[in-house]
Design an enzyme around this catalytic site. Structure first.
Site: not given
Length: 456
Positions: A268, A273
Site C-alpha cells: 500500500e 493522510e
C-alpha cells in the site's frame, strides 16, 4: 572617589594639557548686552587680537623620546604575513570549489525519467471513465464509522473541483435517530448498491441492547481501480484538507491485484493522510501535519509501515487553509513522496535491499510461528512495490486501528470497544461543532495527474 586641584601662582600659565583652557573666559558684563537689552552668548567671542592658546598633542610620559620608533611593526612587512594571506584566501577558494562540485554531483545524480501522461482530471465533473465509487459500511479493515455512498451530497464538483464531504446519516437519509439506534436493517446488497462482498461490509441491524448502531456518518470514496493505474511513474494531486475532529482524509494507492496475497502482502502506498483535529491535541499532528508511508508485511500483525514512513508539519497554519500539491515519484530503484515540489520530501525509500530483510521478518514470530516470505519467488528488492497500483481519494471518520490513539484529544471511544460507533455518536455535541460549514468539512481536490514511467 578623591580629586586633586592644581594650584598655581598668579600669572603663571598652567601647562598641564588636561587643565589648560582653550581660551580665556570672563564673566559677562553690562557691556555685553545688545541694544535690545538681551545678553550675548554666555561665552563671548574671542577677538583675533586676543592671544590664542594652542591645544597640544598628547604625548605619553612613559616612553623616553627618541628611544622608540612609532609603530615599528608597520615599517617592514613580515614574510609570514604573505603566506598567511595566501593560505587563508586559497582555503576559501578551495572550499567554494569543493562545495560547487558537491552541488553539481548531487544535481547530476538526480534521476529524471521520461514520463507519459495517463490521466489528467480537473474535475469539471466526476468522470466515470476514470473514477468509481466504493459503496459499503464495514470500515474497510480500519474500523472507521462512515458509510460510503455515491450520493451527490457526499461527492460533487463545482468551480473549485471535487468535494468529498461527510454528512450525518440522519440529515442525508430518511433514517431517524430512533431507527439508527434500534430495530432498523440497512442492507446495501438488497439495495443493489454495495460494491463489497462480505455481509458485514454490506448490512447491519441496529440493536439498542447490544449497542449496535447504523453508521452515524456518510461519506464517499472514489478510486481509479480497473480504469487508471501505473507500475512505476508519478502522481500529483492538488488538494485542500478538511477540518473537523475525527475526520481522516487520505490520498493513497492500492494494488490492482493481490499479487502476493491479502493486505499488506501486496503493499500500500500512502501519498498523504491527515487528521481533521487541531494539531495541539496530537504529538504527531492534526490538520497541520501530513503523513506518508508504505505498508507492507507478511501479516497485518507485522505491518512494517513504521520503517518506511515520514511526516511533515507546518507552523502557524494548516493544510485546510489552502491548496497544496501532494506528489509521488516511484521507480524500480526508489519511491518518495513530496509536498508542493520535489525539494520538500516527506519520505524517501531506496530499494537497496530485499523488503523481507528490511523488515527483519525472519527474526519475528506470530503466535509462536515463523513467518512465511510471500515475495521470495521474485528475487526483486522492490517487491511488493513492483506491480500496478491505482489511486484512491476518500474522507473516513474515526476508526479503531490506532490512527486516532486512545486517550488523546478527548477521544470519546476506545479502540477495543465493541460499541465504538455508538460511543462516537453519543459525543456528537462535542465533535460536530468543530466540523467546518459546507465543504470545509470535506476534502477538496482541484486536480489529479498520473504519469507512467517511460515514453508514450
Amino acid at each position: 572617589m578623591s580629586s586633586r586641584t592644581s594650584v598655581h601662582a598668579p600669572g603663571v600659565l598652567d601647562t598641564n594639557p588636561f587643565t589648560t583652557p582653550l581660551r580665556q573666559s570672563r564673566a559677562p558684563s553690562i557691556s555685553d548686552h545688545s541694544a535690545s537689552g538681551r545678553p550675548h552668548s554666555y561665552f563671548p567671542t574671542v577677538s583675533s587680537s586676543e592671544p590664542q592658546v594652542r591645544k597640544r598633542k598628547f604625548k605619553t610620559a612613559r616612553l623616553v623620546p627618541g628611544e622608540y620608533d612609532e609603530k615599528p611593526w608597520a615599517l617592514e612587512k613580515h614574510p609570514k604575513l604573505r603566506w598567511e594571506r595566501a593560505i587563508f584566501y586559497g582555503s576559501c577558494g578551495l572550499g567554494v570549489a569543493i562545495g560547487a562540485f558537491i552541488c553539481y554531483q548531487a544535481y547530476s545524480s538526480v534521476t529524471n525519467h521520461d514520463y507519459c501522461l495517463v490521466m489528467s482530471d480537473d474535475f469539471t465533473t466526476i468522470n466515470k471513465d476514470a473514477w468509481s465509487f466504493e459503496v459499503q459500511r464495514g470500515g474497510f479493515g480500519s474500523g472507521t464509522f462512515e458509510w460510503t455512498t455515491d450520493d451527490p451530497k457526499n461527492a460533487y464538483t463545482d468551480a473549485e473541483g471535487l468535494h468529498i464531504v461527510p454528512t450525518l446519516t440522519t440529515e442525508s437519509t430518511s433514517i431517524s435517530k430512533d431507527q439508527m439506534m434500534d430495530n432498523y436493517v440497512l442492507n446495501l446488497t438488497t439495495d443493489g448498491t454495495c460494491t463489497a462482498e462480505g455481509i458485514d461490509e454490506c448490512s447491519i441491524r441496529s440493536n439498542k441492547t447490544a449497542g449496535t448502531v447504523i453508521n452515524p456518518v456518510r461519506s464517499a470514496r472514489l478510486t481509479t481501480k480497473g480504469k487508471k493505474s501505473i507500475k512505476f511513474g508519478k502522481v500529483e494531486v492538488v488538494a485542500k484538507m478538511p477540518q473537523g475532529d475525527w475526520l481522516w482524509p487520505a490520498i493513497w494507492m492500492m494494488p490492482e491485484e493481490d499479487t502476493y496475497g491479502e493486505w499488506p502482502r501486496s503493499g500500500e502506498i500512502d501519498l498523504a493522510e491527515s487528521r481533521g483535529n487541531h494539531g495541539d491535541n496530537f504529538t504527531s499532528g492534526g490538520r497541520d501535519s501530513i503523513i506518508s508511508a508504505l505498508h507492507w508485511g507478511p501479516l497485518p500483525e507485522v505491518d512494517a509501515f513504521w520503517r518506511t514512513s515520514g511526516q511533515h508539519q507546518i507552523r502557524r497554519t494548516d493544510y485546510s487553509a489552502k491548496f497544496h500539491t501532494f506528489g509521488l515519484e516511484w521507480s524500480e530503484d526508489y519511491v518518495f513522496t513530496y509536498i508542493d515540489s520535489r525539494l520538500l520530501q516527506v519520505f524517501f525509500i531506496k530499494f537497496n535491499k530485499l523488503m523481507w530483510d528490511r523488515g527483519s521478518f525472519g527474526k519475528a514470530l506470530v503466535n509462536d510461528s515463523a513467518l512465511y516470505n510471500p515475495w521470495v519467488q521474485t528475487g526483486q528488492k522492490n517487491t511488493p512495490f513492483d506491480h500496478p497500483f491505482y489511486l484512491i481519494l476518500n474522507v473516513a471518520v474515526g476508526g479503531t486501528n490506532g490512527f486516532f490513539p486512545d486517550g488523546v484529544g478527548n477521544k470519546p471511544w476506545g479502540n477495543e470497544s465493541p460499541t465504538a460507533p455508538k460511543e462516537f455518536w453519543d459525543s456528537m455535541a462535542n465533535w460536530l461543532p468543530t466540523w467546518g460549514e459546507g465543504d470545509k468539512r470535506g476534502l477538496t481536490v482541484k486536480s489529479v495527474k498520473m504519469w507512467k514511467q517511460g515514453g508514450c
